[in-house]
Scaffold this motif. Structure first.
Motif, mmCIF file in Angstrom:
data_model
loop_
_atom_site.group_PDB
_atom_site.id
_atom_site.type_symbol
_atom_site.label_atom_id
_atom_site.label_comp_id
_atom_site.label_asym_id
_atom_site.label_seq_id
_atom_site.Cartn_x
_atom_site.Cartn_y
_atom_site.Cartn_z
ATOM 1 N N ILE A 11 -15.804 0.977 -2.688
ATOM 2 C CA ILE A 11 -14.805 1.585 -1.803
ATOM 3 C C ILE A 11 -13.409 1.406 -2.388
ATOM 4 O O ILE A 11 -12.612 2.352 -2.446
ATOM 5 N N ILE A 12 -13.106 0.193 -2.839
ATOM 6 C CA ILE A 12 -11.792 -0.087 -3.426
ATOM 7 C C ILE A 12 -11.564 0.756 -4.676
ATOM 8 O O ILE A 12 -10.511 1.391 -4.842
ATOM 9 N N ASP A 13 -12.544 0.783 -5.569
ATOM 10 C CA ASP A 13 -12.400 1.534 -6.823
ATOM 11 C C ASP A 13 -12.173 3.021 -6.555
ATOM 12 O O ASP A 13 -11.331 3.666 -7.201
ATOM 13 N N THR A 14 -12.922 3.564 -5.602
ATOM 14 C CA THR A 14 -12.793 4.987 -5.277
ATOM 15 C C THR A 14 -11.454 5.270 -4.603
ATOM 16 O O THR A 14 -10.800 6.279 -4.893
ATOM 17 N N ALA A 15 -11.033 4.379 -3.709
ATOM 18 C CA ALA A 15 -9.743 4.552 -3.041
ATOM 19 C C ALA A 15 -8.601 4.520 -4.050
ATOM 20 O O ALA A 15 -7.664 5.327 -3.977
ATOM 21 N N ILE A 16 -8.668 3.605 -5.006
ATOM 22 C CA ILE A 16 -7.635 3.520 -6.047
ATOM 23 C C ILE A 16 -7.560 4.830 -6.828
ATOM 24 O O ILE A 16 -6.478 5.377 -7.064
ATOM 25 N N LYS A 17 -8.716 5.341 -7.209
ATOM 26 C CA LYS A 17 -8.765 6.588 -7.977
ATOM 27 C C LYS A 17 -8.174 7.756 -7.190
ATOM 28 O O LYS A 17 -7.355 8.529 -7.707
ATOM 29 N N ILE A 19 -6.200 7.696 -4.354
ATOM 30 C CA ILE A 19 -4.794 7.510 -3.980
ATOM 31 C C ILE A 19 -3.891 7.749 -5.181
ATOM 32 O O ILE A 19 -2.817 8.343 -5.064
ATOM 33 N N SER A 20 -4.328 7.289 -6.352
ATOM 34 C CA SER A 20 -3.541 7.506 -7.561
ATOM 35 C C SER A 20 -3.402 8.992 -7.873
ATOM 36 O O SER A 20 -2.357 9.454 -8.328
ATOM 37 N N SER A 21 -4.464 9.757 -7.596
ATOM 38 C CA SER A 21 -4.456 11.194 -7.907
ATOM 39 C C SER A 21 -3.768 12.025 -6.831
ATOM 40 O O SER A 21 -3.024 12.963 -7.139
ATOM 41 N N HIS A 22 -4.017 11.695 -5.549
ATOM 42 C CA HIS A 22 -3.568 12.557 -4.448
ATOM 43 C C HIS A 22 -2.467 11.949 -3.581
ATOM 44 O O HIS A 22 -1.888 12.658 -2.758
ATOM 45 N N GLY A 23 -2.198 10.646 -3.745
ATOM 46 C CA GLY A 23 -1.241 9.983 -2.871
ATOM 47 C C GLY A 23 -1.937 9.406 -1.651
ATOM 48 O O GLY A 23 -3.054 9.801 -1.296
ATOM 49 N N GLU A 102 -1.228 1.403 -19.722
ATOM 50 C CA GLU A 102 -2.252 2.443 -19.874
ATOM 51 C C GLU A 102 -3.571 2.013 -19.240
ATOM 52 O O GLU A 102 -4.248 2.810 -18.584
ATOM 53 N N GLN A 103 -3.938 0.761 -19.397
ATOM 54 C CA GLN A 103 -5.210 0.270 -18.871
ATOM 55 C C GLN A 103 -5.194 0.117 -17.350
ATOM 56 O O GLN A 103 -6.240 0.190 -16.707
ATOM 57 N N ASN A 104 -4.015 -0.097 -16.772
ATOM 58 C CA ASN A 104 -3.927 -0.405 -15.338
ATOM 59 C C ASN A 104 -3.036 0.570 -14.577
ATOM 60 O O ASN A 104 -2.534 0.242 -13.504
ATOM 61 N N PHE A 105 -2.884 1.776 -15.124
ATOM 62 C CA PHE A 105 -1.897 2.692 -14.574
ATOM 63 C C PHE A 105 -2.178 3.086 -13.130
ATOM 64 O O PHE A 105 -1.256 3.226 -12.319
ATOM 65 N N GLU A 106 -3.434 3.266 -12.767
ATOM 66 C CA GLU A 106 -3.739 3.716 -11.406
ATOM 67 C C GLU A 106 -3.247 2.715 -10.364
ATOM 68 O O GLU A 106 -2.609 3.089 -9.373
ATOM 69 N N LEU A 107 -3.521 1.434 -10.585
ATOM 70 C CA LEU A 107 -3.063 0.418 -9.635
ATOM 71 C C LEU A 107 -1.541 0.291 -9.640
ATOM 72 O O LEU A 107 -0.912 0.147 -8.590
ATOM 73 N N ILE A 108 -0.954 0.334 -10.822
ATOM 74 C CA ILE A 108 0.503 0.228 -10.921
ATOM 75 C C ILE A 108 1.166 1.386 -10.182
ATOM 76 O O ILE A 108 2.135 1.199 -9.435
ATOM 77 N N LYS A 109 0.643 2.582 -10.377
ATOM 78 C CA LYS A 109 1.209 3.766 -9.730
ATOM 79 C C LYS A 109 1.140 3.644 -8.214
ATOM 80 O O LYS A 109 2.116 3.942 -7.510
ATOM 81 N N ILE A 110 -0.002 3.188 -7.707
ATOM 82 C CA ILE A 110 -0.146 3.030 -6.257
ATOM 83 C C ILE A 110 0.884 2.048 -5.721
ATOM 84 O O ILE A 110 1.578 2.314 -4.737
ATOM 85 N N LEU A 111 1.006 0.904 -6.371
ATOM 86 C CA LEU A 111 1.932 -0.115 -5.881
ATOM 87 C C LEU A 111 3.375 0.374 -5.940
ATOM 88 O O LEU A 111 4.139 0.213 -4.984
ATOM 89 N N MET A 112 3.765 1.010 -7.052
ATOM 90 C CA MET A 112 5.143 1.445 -7.226
ATOM 91 C C MET A 112 5.516 2.573 -6.268
ATOM 92 O O MET A 112 6.632 2.620 -5.751
ATOM 93 N N VAL A 113 4.580 3.492 -6.027
ATOM 94 C CA VAL A 113 4.873 4.631 -5.154
ATOM 95 C C VAL A 113 4.765 4.246 -3.688
ATOM 96 O O VAL A 113 5.679 4.497 -2.889
ATOM 97 N N GLU A 114 3.669 3.608 -3.324
ATOM 98 C CA GLU A 114 3.408 3.373 -1.909
ATOM 99 C C GLU A 114 4.281 2.287 -1.304
ATOM 100 O O GLU A 114 4.512 2.284 -0.097
ATOM 101 N N MET A 115 4.814 1.372 -2.119
ATOM 102 C CA MET A 115 5.656 0.333 -1.530
ATOM 103 C C MET A 115 6.992 0.908 -1.053
ATOM 104 O O MET A 115 7.715 0.259 -0.300
#
Length: 214
Positions: A11-17, A19-23, A102-115
């Motif tokens: 669930i977490i892995d899919t949500a990260i993917k 949210i990173s793609s669609h917000g 590059e290896q952790n961009f999806e999580l970084i993007k979520i944190l930077m945008v959503e915060m």
């Protein structure tokens, strides 16, 4: 890992993917469930609601990515690289950080945008991330000043120029999705290092009062 923990991780892995793609707003629990082929009730069972799921992802990013995976090993890498010549020292840091993003961009993007929209994530980042990042930057700046032998003030200014140029590359590549040609980033980094070395040379060594010799 048991079935329950495996499902929670999926669930977490899919949500990260997603949210990173669609917000965050466009990623519903129904969409996550559909992507997984699970009932939406399973997500509610483990995480309650989407806001709680986001908080969990934010904590994961802050704890595992930024603190445990990123900053602690990074400080060790900085310590190990401090014996390198100045140019190699800065290059090794830049390349290591580019690889990390590059290896952790999806999580970084979520944190930077959503915060920007979540007070919980903002407070989490301030508490767990910013202090560590400031510590890492301070450690690099101290080594930079020691290697250049110029005044502390000049070293701080030139270091920030290097940091700004490096962050510009990160923003172009990962946030603006600029398509760099093979070898283009390496060439740009070398140009930045040329400029930094020229500025250090022009600054001259620091005198005993902390200024620069004429």
């Amino acid at each position: 890992m048991g079935k329950k923990e495996l499902t929670k991780q999926r669930i977490i892995d899919t949500a990260i993917k997603l949210i990173s793609s669609h917000g965050f707003n466009a990623t519903t629990t129904a969409l996550i469930a559909k992507e997984l082929g699970l009932s939406e009730a399973i997500i509610f069972k483990y995480y309650g609601d989407k806001q709680n799921l986001l908080r969990h992802i934010g904590k994961l990013a802050a704890d595992q990515i930024f603190e445990n995976i990123a900053l602690i090993p990074f400080l060790k890498n900085v310590e190990a690289a401090k014996e390198y010549p100045l140019r190699e020292f800065l290059r090794s840091i830049a390349l290591e950080r580019l690889e990390f993003v590059e290896q952790n961009f999806e999580l970084i993007k979520i944190l930077m945008v959503e915060m920007q929209y979540s007070e919980d994530l903002l407070q989490l980042a301030q508490k767990r991330v910013y202090a560590k990042a400031y510590e890492a930057a301070g450690a690099i700046q101290q080594i930079f000043a020691a290697k250049t032998g110029i005044s502390e003030q000049r070293a701080r200014v030139i270091f920030r120029m290097w940091l700004g140029a490096f962050l510009s590359i990160v923003i172009q590549k990962f946030l603006l999705q600029v398509e760099f040609q093979p070898g283009e980033i390496d060439a740009e980094l070398e140009d930045v290092l040329d400029a930094i070395e020229s500025l250090v040379e022009l600054s001259g060594p620091a005198d005993s009062q902390g200024g620069n010799r004429p």
